[in-house]
Design a protein around this motif. Structure first.
Motif, PDB file in Angstrom:
ATOM      1  N   TRP A 189      34.127  16.368  64.998  1.00 35.81           N
ATOM      2  CA  TRP A 189      34.630  17.732  64.850  1.00 35.81           C
ATOM      3  C   TRP A 189      34.962  18.183  66.270  1.00 35.81           C
ATOM      4  CZ3 TRP A 189      35.333  20.917  60.606  1.00 35.81           C
ATOM      5  CH2 TRP A 189      35.472  22.292  60.857  1.00 35.81           C
ATOM      6  N   THR A 204      35.238  22.300  70.655  1.00 39.26           N
ATOM      7  CA  THR A 204      34.842  22.787  71.987  1.00 39.26           C
ATOM      8  C   THR A 204      35.710  22.200  73.095  1.00 39.26           C
ATOM      9  OG1 THR A 204      32.571  23.075  71.226  1.00 39.26           O
ATOM     10  CG2 THR A 204      32.883  22.919  73.607  1.00 39.26           C
ATOM     11  N   GLY A 258      33.389  27.186  73.886  1.00 43.45           N
ATOM     12  CA  GLY A 258      32.864  26.544  72.680  1.00 43.45           C
ATOM     13  C   GLY A 258      32.650  27.583  71.599  1.00 43.45           C
ATOM     14  N   SER A 259      33.010  28.832  71.905  1.00 44.23           N
ATOM     15  CA  SER A 259      32.727  29.926  70.970  1.00 44.23           C
ATOM     16  C   SER A 259      33.961  30.702  70.540  1.00 44.23           C
ATOM     17  CB  SER A 259      31.760  30.943  71.618  1.00 44.23           C
ATOM     18  OG  SER A 259      30.659  30.303  72.188  1.00 44.23           O
TER      19      SER A 259
HETATM   20  C1  LIG Z   1      24.733  17.674  72.432  1.00 47.40           C
HETATM   21  C2  LIG Z   1      25.891  18.551  72.066  1.00 47.40           C
HETATM   22  C3  LIG Z   1      26.711  18.200  70.998  1.00 47.40           C
HETATM   23  C4  LIG Z   1      27.834  18.986  70.687  1.00 47.40           C
HETATM   24  N1  LIG Z   1      28.667  18.576  69.673  1.00 47.40           N
HETATM   25  C5  LIG Z   1      29.838  19.262  69.453  1.00 47.40           C
HETATM   26  C6  LIG Z   1      30.806  18.762  68.506  1.00 47.40           C
HETATM   27  O1  LIG Z   1      30.599  17.748  67.855  1.00 47.40           O
HETATM   28  N2  LIG Z   1      31.965  19.447  68.363  1.00 47.40           N
HETATM   29  C7  LIG Z   1      32.252  20.584  69.070  1.00 47.40           C
HETATM   30  O2  LIG Z   1      33.331  21.147  68.897  1.00 47.40           O
HETATM   31  N3  LIG Z   1      31.333  21.088  69.964  1.00 47.40           N
HETATM   32  C8  LIG Z   1      30.154  20.446  70.171  1.00 47.40           C
HETATM   33  N4  LIG Z   1      29.235  20.917  71.082  1.00 47.40           N
HETATM   34  C9  LIG Z   1      29.566  22.123  71.849  1.00 47.40           C
HETATM   35  C10 LIG Z   1      28.779  23.337  71.448  1.00 47.40           C
HETATM   36  O3  LIG Z   1      28.872  23.623  70.076  1.00 47.40           O
HETATM   37  C11 LIG Z   1      29.293  24.494  72.294  1.00 47.40           C
HETATM   38  O4  LIG Z   1      29.032  24.152  73.631  1.00 47.40           O
HETATM   39  C12 LIG Z   1      28.627  25.769  71.913  1.00 47.40           C
HETATM   40  O5  LIG Z   1      29.265  26.284  70.774  1.00 47.40           O
HETATM   41  C13 LIG Z   1      28.590  26.801  73.028  1.00 47.40           C
HETATM   42  O6  LIG Z   1      29.813  26.902  73.645  1.00 47.40           O
HETATM   43  P1  LIG Z   1      29.903  27.171  75.214  1.00 47.40           P
HETATM   44  O7  LIG Z   1      28.969  26.282  75.911  1.00 47.40           O
HETATM   45  O8  LIG Z   1      31.349  27.110  75.571  1.00 47.40           O
HETATM   46  O9  LIG Z   1      29.371  28.625  75.365  1.00 47.40           O
HETATM   47  P2  LIG Z   1      30.185  29.922  75.747  1.00 47.40           P
HETATM   48  O10 LIG Z   1      31.072  30.335  74.630  1.00 47.40           O
HETATM   49  O11 LIG Z   1      30.794  29.772  77.089  1.00 47.40           O
HETATM   50  O12 LIG Z   1      28.987  30.938  75.843  1.00 47.40           O
HETATM   51  C14 LIG Z   1      28.110  30.967  76.982  1.00 47.40           C
HETATM   52  C15 LIG Z   1      27.139  32.098  76.759  1.00 47.40           C
HETATM   53  O13 LIG Z   1      27.876  33.336  76.736  1.00 47.40           O
HETATM   54  C16 LIG Z   1      27.317  34.214  75.768  1.00 47.40           C
HETATM   55  N5  LIG Z   1      28.311  34.491  74.700  1.00 47.40           N
HETATM   56  C17 LIG Z   1      29.323  33.707  74.268  1.00 47.40           C
HETATM   57  N6  LIG Z   1      30.035  34.313  73.295  1.00 47.40           N
HETATM   58  C18 LIG Z   1      29.458  35.514  73.112  1.00 47.40           C
HETATM   59  C19 LIG Z   1      29.754  36.630  72.262  1.00 47.40           C
HETATM   60  N7  LIG Z   1      30.768  36.614  71.405  1.00 47.40           N
HETATM   61  N8  LIG Z   1      28.940  37.709  72.349  1.00 47.40           N
HETATM   62  C20 LIG Z   1      27.889  37.743  73.219  1.00 47.40           C
HETATM   63  N9  LIG Z   1      27.594  36.738  74.066  1.00 47.40           N
HETATM   64  C21 LIG Z   1      28.351  35.638  74.014  1.00 47.40           C
HETATM   65  C22 LIG Z   1      26.085  33.498  75.209  1.00 47.40           C
HETATM   66  O14 LIG Z   1      24.938  33.821  75.966  1.00 47.40           O
HETATM   67  C23 LIG Z   1      26.432  32.047  75.402  1.00 47.40           C
HETATM   68  O15 LIG Z   1      25.296  31.215  75.389  1.00 47.40           O
HETATM   69  C24 LIG Z   1      28.105  20.172  71.406  1.00 47.40           C
HETATM   70  C25 LIG Z   1      27.249  20.535  72.471  1.00 47.40           C
HETATM   71  C26 LIG Z   1      26.166  19.731  72.800  1.00 47.40           C
HETATM   72  C27 LIG Z   1      25.299  20.141  73.965  1.00 47.40           C
END
Ligand SMILES: Cc1cc2nc3c(=O)[nH]c(=O)nc-3n(C[C@H](O)[C@H](O)[C@H](O)COP(=O)(O)OP(=O)(O)OC[C@H]3O[C@@H](n4cnc5c(N)ncnc54)[C@H](O)[C@@H]3O)c2cc1C
Length: 385
Positions: free
Chosen positions: A121, A124, A129-130
């Motif tokens: 999937w 990210t 990732g959000s």
């Molecule tokens: C081992 C592992 C496996 C993974 N597998 C997959 C996979 O198979 N497929 C895939 O697509 N992804 C995968 N991921 C990625 C993971 O799902 C994303 O990293 C995760 O969704 C968080 O995204 P980010 O690190 O970009 O956080 P960001 O979006 O940058 O957020 C950072 C911080 O900002 C704050 N924040 C973010 N958005 C908001 C909001 N709307 N309101 C308030 N605060 C907010 C929170 O404190 C958050 O922790 C994986 C990650 C890991 C570590």
């Protein structure tokens, strides 16, 4: 009165036994090596886990999502990675059932539901990732038809093992697109697995897309409707993750209790000698019972369909995420310095307990979803404004 129907309780017992005898021995070496485990994948295949939540008419075993959540909890109890392994494959299959064409389903569902082909999937990216609005991977329309993908994905589980990946990209013409890509063709490069705190066995890695070409019929859903595709299996994904959280936390209670009964102070087990230890065990178990109840509620809502599922699934993520983090920390406290060592599984559980607060939709997002739902129940118009 059984908390789940008797047939699911029976399934739980069978899976628990099989997980403890056949999967548990794989977990510690897997945690240490951080490498994908073909043995674990084969065990899950043999248990028909991938087919469990799907109806027989689609090639599934006709179980319910509640049954699936119960099974995932039992798998995660022996090792969170075992509960996480089926995730992306089941998620891609479920998404194809909702948004896929008959051809896409015929091509992929049989292999996904048997676990023959792992799916990735790929949402990210390095910058987000959000937030789908920040997806920078581009799908360029080719003059003769088809699409060309350019960009980079990050943290993609099973990037190296997947036989198919659902890749999200911003489309020429606007909106998000979701494309089925068969990995390994020209322009597709996978980076080394990222070194992570726990659950390394999914070998999450970057994928570089440098002009990867896909035909028009690789697009899942309508052009620009990738956001709907992204959300299609949202509730199921949250319930799955929450069930993993409960599995981790339940195991932490068991480990802490065993330790508290075996560790002596002045000749008495600390479970008897220190009321604070007993109270902590009580607090931990109460959290697990509460988290499991909301996970089952959310799973039942998924099975029933209808409104309300988004709110309860997000709430389940919140409650179970906090439960996993706090209960594993409590278990480590009970075990003292030995909990900090690799001699006890509590050390691994402590690392795993934080996972779903920072992945697959961070905890803050879940709060916003639940808060939005509460407000909309009182004033539906306000959320649209
Ligand atoms: C081992 C592992 C496996 C993974 N597998 C997959 C996979 O198979 N497929 C895939 O697509 N992804 C995968 N991921 C990625 C993971 O799902 C994303 O990293 C995760 O969704 C968080 O995204 P980010 O690190 O970009 O956080 P960001 O979006 O940058 O957020 C950072 C911080 O900002 C704050 N924040 C973010 N958005 C908001 C909001 N709307 N309101 C308030 N605060 C907010 C929170 O404190 C958050 O922790 C994986 C990650 C890991 C570590």
């Amino acid at each position: 009165v059984p908390v789940v129907p008797e047939e699911i309780e029976e399934l739980r017992r069978v899976v628990r036994h099989r997980a403890e005898t056949r999967i548990a021995p794989l977990i510690e070496p897997l945690d240490r090596s951080g490498a994908f485990s073909p043995e674990l994948w084969s065990e899950l295949k043999a248990m028909d886990v991938f087919a469990l939540p799907f109806a027989e008419e689609h090639g599934g075993t006709g179980g319910s999502f509640l049954a699936f959540a119960v099974v995932i909890e039992q798998l995660a109890r022996v090792g969170a990675v075992a509960g996480v392994y089926p995730g992306t494959t089941v998620q891609v299959a479920g998404t194809l059932l909702i948004h896929g064409t008959p051809d896409q389903r015929a091509r992929w569902l049989p292999d996904l539901l048997t676990g023959e082909v792992p799916a990735a999937w790929a949402f990210t990216e390095p910058e987000t990732g959000s937030d789908p609005a920040q997806i920078a991977t581009r799908a360029r329309a080719l003059p003769g038809g088809g699409w060309e993908l350019h960009g980079q994905k990050m943290f993609i589980s099973f990037a190296r093992q997947a036989g198919v990946a659902l890749v999200f990209a911003a489309m020429d013409g606007g909106g998000l697109g979701a494309f089925l890509v068969e990995p390994g063709g020209p322009g597709w490069t996978v980076g080394p697995p990222v070194e992570v705190l726990g659950l390394a066995g999914t070998e999450a890695a970057a994928i570089h897309l440098d002009g990867v070409r896909v035909p028009d019929d690789a697009l899942v859903g309508a052009p620009g409707a990738g956001f709907d595709v992204l959300l299609a299996g949202e509730a199921e994904g949250k319930v799955r993750a929450s069930a993993v959280n409960v599995g981790i936390a339940g195991r932490a209670v068991a480990e802490a209790t065993a330790y508290a009964l075996g560790r002596l102070h002045r000749g008495r087990p600390i479970a008897d000698r220190f009321p604070t230890v007993r109270a902590l065990l009580g607090e931990m178990e109460a959290q697990v019972l509460g988290a499991r109840a909301i996970v089952h509620d959310a799973a039942r809502l998924v099975d029933q369909g209808g409104p309300g599922v988004a709110k309860v699934a997000a709430a389940a993520r919140l409650v179970s995420g906090r439960c996993a983090r706090e209960v594993t920390s409590g278990a480590l406290q009970v075990c003292g310095a030995y909990g900090w060592t690799r001699d006890l599984p509590v050390e691994r559980l402590y690392r795993e307990g934080k996972f779903f607060e920072v992945t697959q939709g961070v905890a803050e997002l879940q709060k916003i979803i639940v808060g939005g739902a509460v407000i909309a129940e009182v004033d539906p118009g306000r959320m649209a404004r």
